[in-house]
Design an enzyme around this catalytic site. Structure first.
Site, PDB file in Angstrom:
ATOM      1  N   ASP A   1     -12.571-112.476 -31.286  1.00 22.33           N
ATOM      2  CA  ASP A   1     -12.023-112.097 -32.588  1.00 22.33           C
ATOM      3  C   ASP A   1     -10.768-111.257 -32.385  1.00 22.33           C
ATOM      4  O   ASP A   1     -10.429-110.875 -31.260  1.00 22.33           O
ATOM      5  CB  ASP A   1     -13.057-111.307 -33.394  1.00 22.33           C
ATOM      6  CG  ASP A   1     -12.712-111.209 -34.883  1.00 22.33           C
ATOM      7  OD1 ASP A   1     -11.726-111.835 -35.315  1.00 22.33           O
ATOM      8  OD2 ASP A   1     -13.436-110.497 -35.601  1.00 22.33           O
ATOM      9  N   LYS A   2     -10.100-110.978 -33.501  1.00 22.69           N
ATOM     10  CA  LYS A   2      -8.881-110.161 -33.527  1.00 22.69           C
ATOM     11  C   LYS A   2      -8.967-109.232 -34.723  1.00 22.69           C
ATOM     12  O   LYS A   2      -9.560-109.569 -35.758  1.00 22.69           O
ATOM     13  CB  LYS A   2      -7.672-111.086 -33.622  1.00 22.69           C
ATOM     14  CG  LYS A   2      -6.360-110.423 -34.029  1.00 22.69           C
ATOM     15  CD  LYS A   2      -6.079-110.660 -35.509  1.00 22.69           C
ATOM     16  CE  LYS A   2      -4.753-110.032 -35.929  1.00 22.69           C
ATOM     17  NZ  LYS A   2      -4.617-110.068 -37.420  1.00 22.69           N
ATOM     18  N   HIS A   3      -8.372-108.058 -34.580  1.00 24.93           N
ATOM     19  CA  HIS A   3      -8.327-107.113 -35.701  1.00 24.93           C
ATOM     20  C   HIS A   3      -6.938-106.508 -35.783  1.00 24.93           C
ATOM     21  O   HIS A   3      -6.324-106.190 -34.764  1.00 24.93           O
ATOM     22  CB  HIS A   3      -9.347-105.991 -35.518  1.00 24.93           C
ATOM     23  CG  HIS A   3      -9.291-104.964 -36.615  1.00 24.93           C
ATOM     24  ND1 HIS A   3      -9.934-105.147 -37.819  1.00 24.93           N
ATOM     25  CD2 HIS A   3      -8.643-103.774 -36.702  1.00 24.93           C
ATOM     26  CE1 HIS A   3      -9.685-104.107 -38.599  1.00 24.93           C
ATOM     27  NE2 HIS A   3      -8.910-103.262 -37.949  1.00 24.93           N
ATOM     28  N   SER A   4      -6.445-106.339 -37.017  1.00 28.90           N
ATOM     29  CA  SER A   4      -5.155-105.698 -37.248  1.00 28.90           C
ATOM     30  C   SER A   4      -5.357-104.378 -37.967  1.00 28.90           C
ATOM     31  O   SER A   4      -6.240-104.257 -38.823  1.00 28.90           O
ATOM     32  CB  SER A   4      -4.256-106.609 -38.093  1.00 28.90           C
ATOM     33  OG  SER A   4      -3.103-105.913 -38.537  1.00 28.90           O
TER      34      SER A   4
ATOM     35  N   THR B   1      -6.908-109.614 -46.005  1.00 30.34           N
ATOM     36  CA  THR B   1      -7.180-111.031 -45.740  1.00 30.34           C
ATOM     37  C   THR B   1      -8.120-111.618 -46.782  1.00 30.34           C
ATOM     38  O   THR B   1      -7.937-112.755 -47.234  1.00 30.34           O
ATOM     39  CB  THR B   1      -7.770-111.190 -44.330  1.00 30.34           C
ATOM     40  OG1 THR B   1      -6.831-110.700 -43.373  1.00 30.34           O
ATOM     41  CG2 THR B   1      -8.075-112.643 -44.019  1.00 30.34           C
TER      42      THR B   1
ATOM     43  N   ARG C   1     -15.205 -90.223 -46.049  1.00 32.16           N
ATOM     44  CA  ARG C   1     -13.906 -89.929 -45.419  1.00 32.16           C
ATOM     45  C   ARG C   1     -12.765 -90.169 -46.399  1.00 32.16           C
ATOM     46  O   ARG C   1     -11.791 -89.420 -46.431  1.00 32.16           O
ATOM     47  CB  ARG C   1     -13.709 -90.795 -44.181  1.00 32.16           C
ATOM     48  CG  ARG C   1     -14.569 -90.421 -42.992  1.00 32.16           C
ATOM     49  CD  ARG C   1     -14.516 -91.504 -41.920  1.00 32.16           C
ATOM     50  NE  ARG C   1     -13.156 -91.758 -41.495  1.00 32.16           N
ATOM     51  CZ  ARG C   1     -12.722 -92.935 -41.034  1.00 32.16           C
ATOM     52  NH1 ARG C   1     -13.543 -93.969 -40.964  1.00 32.16           N
ATOM     53  NH2 ARG C   1     -11.477 -93.081 -40.659  1.00 32.16           N
TER      54      ARG C   1
ATOM     55  N   SER D   1     -15.086 -96.831 -36.744  1.00 31.66           N
ATOM     56  CA  SER D   1     -15.187 -97.650 -37.949  1.00 31.66           C
ATOM     57  C   SER D   1     -14.796 -99.097 -37.662  1.00 31.66           C
ATOM     58  O   SER D   1     -15.508-100.038 -38.035  1.00 31.66           O
ATOM     59  CB  SER D   1     -14.290 -97.069 -39.041  1.00 31.66           C
ATOM     60  OG  SER D   1     -14.330 -97.862 -40.207  1.00 31.66           O
TER      61      SER D   1
ATOM     62  N   LYS E   1     -18.090-102.560 -36.563  1.00 30.37           N
ATOM     63  CA  LYS E   1     -18.256-103.856 -37.231  1.00 30.37           C
ATOM     64  C   LYS E   1     -18.037-105.004 -36.257  1.00 30.37           C
ATOM     65  O   LYS E   1     -18.710-106.042 -36.344  1.00 30.37           O
ATOM     66  CB  LYS E   1     -17.287-103.952 -38.411  1.00 30.37           C
ATOM     67  CG  LYS E   1     -17.548-102.938 -39.506  1.00 30.37           C
ATOM     68  CD  LYS E   1     -16.668-103.164 -40.712  1.00 30.37           C
ATOM     69  CE  LYS E   1     -15.245-102.703 -40.501  1.00 30.37           C
ATOM     70  NZ  LYS E   1     -15.111-101.248 -40.477  1.00 30.37           N
ATOM     71  N   LYS E   2     -17.102-104.836 -35.316  1.00 29.34           N
ATOM     72  CA  LYS E   2     -16.841-105.900 -34.347  1.00 29.34           C
ATOM     73  C   LYS E   2     -18.000-106.036 -33.362  1.00 29.34           C
ATOM     74  O   LYS E   2     -18.376-107.156 -32.980  1.00 29.34           O
ATOM     75  CB  LYS E   2     -15.534-105.611 -33.602  1.00 29.34           C
ATOM     76  CG  LYS E   2     -14.303-105.605 -34.496  1.00 29.34           C
ATOM     77  CD  LYS E   2     -14.113-106.917 -35.222  1.00 29.34           C
ATOM     78  CE  LYS E   2     -12.873-106.941 -36.073  1.00 29.34           C
ATOM     79  NZ  LYS E   2     -12.729-108.225 -36.828  1.00 29.34           N
TER      80      LYS E   2
END
Length: 435
Positions: free
Chosen positions: A80-83, A120, A168, A183, A187-188
């Protein structure tokens, strides 16, 4: 476990052990802590920080607070990828099907817009019928059969993160590196990943405007993810201008479909998408080198295989089966489309990317409050890249608005977000570092 003792120790700068962190997060997930206790813990972390070992323990505890996805029946690497978020950043929409077409399984859990940045999920909701929260069985089936699925976080995945983030958000503790790290990564990890690549953005349109802070965040994410057992790397990318030539929701979906059809070659957007595809393929062992991986990604795009994967994903998640072939049938246009004229002749030298994101929100394409409804039709398209020569009156973008008054206001705002100079600006690389 006495919560106030854990809070006191962190307030005083002590290092918490995994058992302390596990018990605190378990109590948080079970609803046994008050908002005051959660806020006090977050503020103590904000002031005193956390060691790498503490941040790993916090990330793992949050990942274990709910379900963990299993992919044992899928014989592809799980990646996967996260931005960290930007303007005109629709990389995930094209990257997931390209990576899947090259042999990866991509269970991508994405988010909505945050602040001035686009989300997204909001873009995908431009597609009629698309289910962003399918049940676990359908999510698994789509990843297995299509190769990728882009969905939203469910309450069963890392629920402790949801409660901690909500506190937060109202206690001025969002911008804590350890809490951001936990955070994102909790999730990943809950998604059952084997490899992960991170897009840490820096610039006036990013949450991290300072390069040094972006590098600190990138190193924290990479070190903690690797410490938690997920092979991870990060690219630092420029966000001093919108990445795509569109900013909004339906307009970015059109941009995605144009990209998958080969219409965005040699752009900054293509450079980022292909760089992340290559990093994913090398990290997962599909390709032996970046050069080999780049060739694989380009062939997946040019052959149409990536578009086929995207179409299958959309169809299996409830969207129209012919979206790729007939986007105008499904992606609704705004009633007013108005060109934005250049204020003077010269070179587009700089822009306020954050301001452009805020202008999309002003049009109705983002949220000021969590329960606001989004107008998916509105935004900007045909944004010219920095370094373009223009004459006074030439269009530098196209506004998509709900009415004429909103279009006029947005056009004036967008023009003001650009600086036009007599001298040609030096080009800025879009990828500025690898960690």
């Amino acid at each position: 476990m006495i919560p106030q003792e854990i809070i006191r120790r962190k307030r005083d700068g002590e290092e918490l052990g995994p058992a302390d962190i596990n018990s605190f997060i378990a109590a948080l997930a079970a609803g046994q802590l008050s908002e005051g206790q959660i806020g006090a813990f977050a503020m103590a972390v904000w002031f005193k920080g956390m060691s790498r070992e503490e941040t790993v323990a916090l990330t793992l505890a949050m990942a274990d607070s709910g379900d963990r996805l299993q992919w044992t029946d899928i014989d592809r690497p799980i990646a996967d990828k996260h931005s960290t978020g930007g303007v005109g950043d629709n990389v995930s929409l094209m990257l997931a099907p390209i990576a899947a077409a090259c042999g990866l399984a991509v269970p991508m859990i994405s988010g909505r817009g945050l602040g001035h940045t686009g989300g997204t999920l909001d873009k995908l909701e431009s597609i009629p019928g698309y289910m962003i929260t399918p049940d676990a069985e359908l999510f698994h089936k789509v990843v297995k059969d299509a190769g990728c699925a882009i969905i939203g976080q469910t309450g069963a995945l890392a629920p402790a993160d949801g409660r901690l983030y909500a506190v937060r958000d109202v206690t001025a503790t969002v911008d804590s590196i350890p809490l951001i790290t936990a955070s994102i990564l909790s999730k990943k990890l809950a998604a059952g990943l084997e490899t992960l690549v991170l897009d840490v953005k820096v610039g006036n349109g990013a949450f991290m405007a300072d390069r040094a802070q972006a590098e600190i965040l990138a190193r924290s994410l990479v070190e903690v993810a690797n410490g938690a057992g997920v092979k991870t790397s990060a690219l630092i990318t420029d966000m001093n201008e919108p990445l795509a030539d569109s900013a909004g929701n339906a307009v970015e979906m059109r941009n995605c479909l144009d990209f998958l059809a080969g219409g965005k070659a040699e752009t900054r957007l293509q450079a980022v998408v292909l760089a992340f595809a290559a990093e994913m393929l090398v990290k997962s062992g599909i390709a032996a080198s970046s050069g080999e991986a780049d060739g694989m990604a380009r062939r997946a795009l040019s052959s149409g295989r990536a578009a086929e994967v995207f179409a299958r994903m959309v169809s299996m998640l409830g969207g129209p089966a012919d979206l790729v072939e007939n986007p105008d049938r499904y992606l609704v246009r705004a009633p007013v489309e108005k060109p934005v004229p250049a204020a003077r002749s010269g070179w587009l030298a700089a822009c306020d990317a954050r301001g452009i994101g805020v202008s999309v929100i002003d049009l109705g394409g983002g949220r000021r409050h969590p329960k606001d409804r989004i107008d998916h039709r509105v935004g900007f398209s045909e944004l010219l890249p920095l370094g373009t020569r223009v004459n006074a009156g030439d269009p530098i973008a196209l506004v998509h608005a709900a009415d004429e008054a909103a279009a006029e206001k947005a056009a004036a705002a967008l023009a003001a977000h650009y600086r036009i100079t007599e001298d040609r600006p030096e080009p800025t690389p879009v990828i500025t570092g690898l960690i």
